[in-house]
Design a protein around this motif. Structure first.
Motif, PDB file in Angstrom:
ATOM      1  N   ALA A  38      53.197  58.295  49.020  1.00  0.00           N
ATOM      2  CA  ALA A  38      54.412  57.125  49.422  1.00  0.00           C
ATOM      3  C   ALA A  38      54.127  55.754  48.479  1.00  0.00           C
ATOM      4  CB  ALA A  38      54.399  56.790  50.861  1.00  0.00           C
ATOM      5  N   GLY A  39      53.020  55.680  48.186  1.00  0.00           N
ATOM      6  CA  GLY A  39      52.584  54.668  47.435  1.00  0.00           C
ATOM      7  C   GLY A  39      52.624  54.398  46.119  1.00  0.00           C
ATOM      8  N   HIS A  40      53.274  55.566  45.337  1.00  0.00           N
ATOM      9  CA  HIS A  40      53.243  55.906  43.997  1.00  0.00           C
ATOM     10  C   HIS A  40      54.612  56.166  43.529  1.00  0.00           C
ATOM     11  CE1 HIS A  40      49.067  56.604  44.692  1.00  0.00           C
ATOM     12  NE2 HIS A  40      48.953  56.401  43.368  1.00  0.00           N
TER      13      HIS A  40
ATOM     14  N   LEU B 207      56.490  68.429  46.739  1.00  0.00           N
ATOM     15  CA  LEU B 207      55.774  67.155  46.024  1.00  0.00           C
ATOM     16  C   LEU B 207      56.619  65.893  46.931  1.00  0.00           C
ATOM     17  CD1 LEU B 207      55.726  68.378  42.598  1.00  0.00           C
ATOM     18  CD2 LEU B 207      53.846  68.249  44.165  1.00  0.00           C
ATOM     19  N   ASN B 208      56.840  66.066  48.057  1.00  0.00           N
ATOM     20  CA  ASN B 208      57.526  64.823  48.601  1.00  0.00           C
ATOM     21  C   ASN B 208      56.670  64.393  49.890  1.00  0.00           C
ATOM     22  OD1 ASN B 208      57.797  66.576  50.734  1.00  0.00           O
ATOM     23  ND2 ASN B 208      60.133  66.840  50.727  1.00  0.00           N
TER      24      ASN B 208
ATOM     25  N   ALA C   3      56.010  57.591  57.151  1.00  0.00           N
ATOM     26  CA  ALA C   3      57.627  57.022  56.616  1.00  0.00           C
ATOM     27  C   ALA C   3      57.088  56.369  55.274  1.00  0.00           C
ATOM     28  CB  ALA C   3      57.560  55.742  57.547  1.00  0.00           C
ATOM     29  N   GLY C   4      58.310  56.510  54.352  1.00  0.00           N
ATOM     30  CA  GLY C   4      58.047  56.018  53.011  1.00  0.00           C
ATOM     31  C   GLY C   4      58.658  56.700  51.943  1.00  0.00           C
ATOM     32  N   PRO C   5      58.943  56.329  50.818  1.00  0.00           N
ATOM     33  CA  PRO C   5      59.984  57.091  49.690  1.00  0.00           C
ATOM     34  C   PRO C   5      58.839  58.136  49.075  1.00  0.00           C
ATOM     35  CG  PRO C   5      58.778  55.044  48.960  1.00  0.00           C
ATOM     36  CD  PRO C   5      58.573  55.091  50.456  1.00  0.00           C
ATOM     37  N   SER C   6      59.529  59.212  48.735  1.00  0.00           N
ATOM     38  CA  SER C   6      58.915  60.296  48.075  1.00  0.00           C
ATOM     39  C   SER C   6      59.097  59.960  46.548  1.00  0.00           C
ATOM     40  CB  SER C   6      59.926  61.408  48.178  1.00  0.00           C
ATOM     41  OG  SER C   6      59.724  61.860  49.562  1.00  0.00           O
ATOM     42  N   PRO C   7      57.703  60.199  45.996  1.00  0.00           N
ATOM     43  CA  PRO C   7      57.822  59.912  44.701  1.00  0.00           C
ATOM     44  C   PRO C   7      58.563  60.873  43.689  1.00  0.00           C
ATOM     45  CG  PRO C   7      55.702  61.244  45.279  1.00  0.00           C
ATOM     46  CD  PRO C   7      56.598  60.876  46.521  1.00  0.00           C
ATOM     47  N   ARG C   8      58.666  60.262  42.486  1.00  0.00           N
ATOM     48  CA  ARG C   8      59.606  61.294  41.427  1.00  0.00           C
ATOM     49  C   ARG C   8      58.716  62.349  40.796  1.00  0.00           C
ATOM     50  NH1 ARG C   8      62.632  58.732  36.356  1.00  0.00           N
ATOM     51  NH2 ARG C   8      64.102  60.513  35.794  1.00  0.00           N
TER      52      ARG C   8
END
Length: 222
Positions: A47-49, A66-67, A72-77
């Motif tokens: 979530a921090g990348h 890979l999510n 809680a947090g966004p999934s990296p690309r």
């Protein structure tokens, strides 16, 4: 964040291994190593990348999402190293809404590239180094894509390649108290100068039965 001069993202290399340094029992097979606490920690890291990178062998063996699911947090690309475009169109990480990237070389199939692009994958054709994607060229392109932080998860060839190229800024290794005698995480990390990557500002913490060793790597290329 990478400096302007560096023209590459800040790279965090992270993987789980057994006490004897194995990441799998046999080549090309999936093997769960981490306990639930350290898996949750890995999702916090994701979530921090901005992006997360694996090699095609990891996709073929594990079909990872890979999510971020456990925190809680966004999934990296997603970024996949795939010199011959072998990635299945149904791979779970190829969610077009996440703008996945597949890095390949010039000789890869044009037809396969079009199939991947049709489902929302961005295919990057990059210079080759010994039939594999040139990592400095890839990192420069990821920087141009706006990716400032990159988490590298493996497998063994990818882990070793990033270390040999001195492109790792931070290393985080989860060690589980199990002996496997299988596929080593790091292979053939030879140095003519006798100098090898070394952690500085290292820290160790226990999560469940696992140990998390982390620190900055000396000798990386900016």
């Amino acid at each position: 964040m990478a400096s302007i001069e560096a023209r590459r993202p800040r790279v965090t290399l992270t993987y789980a291994q057994s006490l004897d340094g194995s990441i799998a029992a046999r080549p090309g097979t999936s093997f769960a190593l981490s306990g639930s606490e350290s898996v949750r920690f890995t999702h916090q890291l994701r979530a921090g990348h901005d992006a997360i990178l694996v090699g095609i062998e990891t996709i073929l063996a594990d079909d990872p999402q890979l999510n971020v699911r456990l925190v809680a947090g966004p999934s990296p690309r997603p970024v996949i190293l795939d010199s011959y475009l072998r990635c299945p169109l149904h791979a779970r990480c190829l969610d077009g809404s996440r703008r996945p990237i597949i890095a390949t070389i010039g000789s890869a199939s044009i037809g396969r590239e079009r199939e991947l692009e049709a489902i929302g994958v961005r295919v990057l054709r990059l210079p080759a180094r010994e039939t594999y994607v040139d990592l400095p060229a890839l990192l420069a392109q990821l920087d141009a894509e706006g990716i400032r932080t990159l988490m590298v998860e493996g497998g063994a060839r990818v882990i070793t390649s990033f270390l040999k190229a001195q492109l790792v800024d931070r290393l985080i290794v989860t060690i589980t108290p199990t002996l496997i005698g299988g596929v080593r995480a790091v292979t053939q990390l030879l140095s003519d100068s006798g100098e090898f990557p070394r952690l500085r500002h290292a820290s160790v913490q226990q999560l469940g039965a696992d140990w998390i060793v982390s620190g900055e790597l000396d000798g990386n290329k900016a």
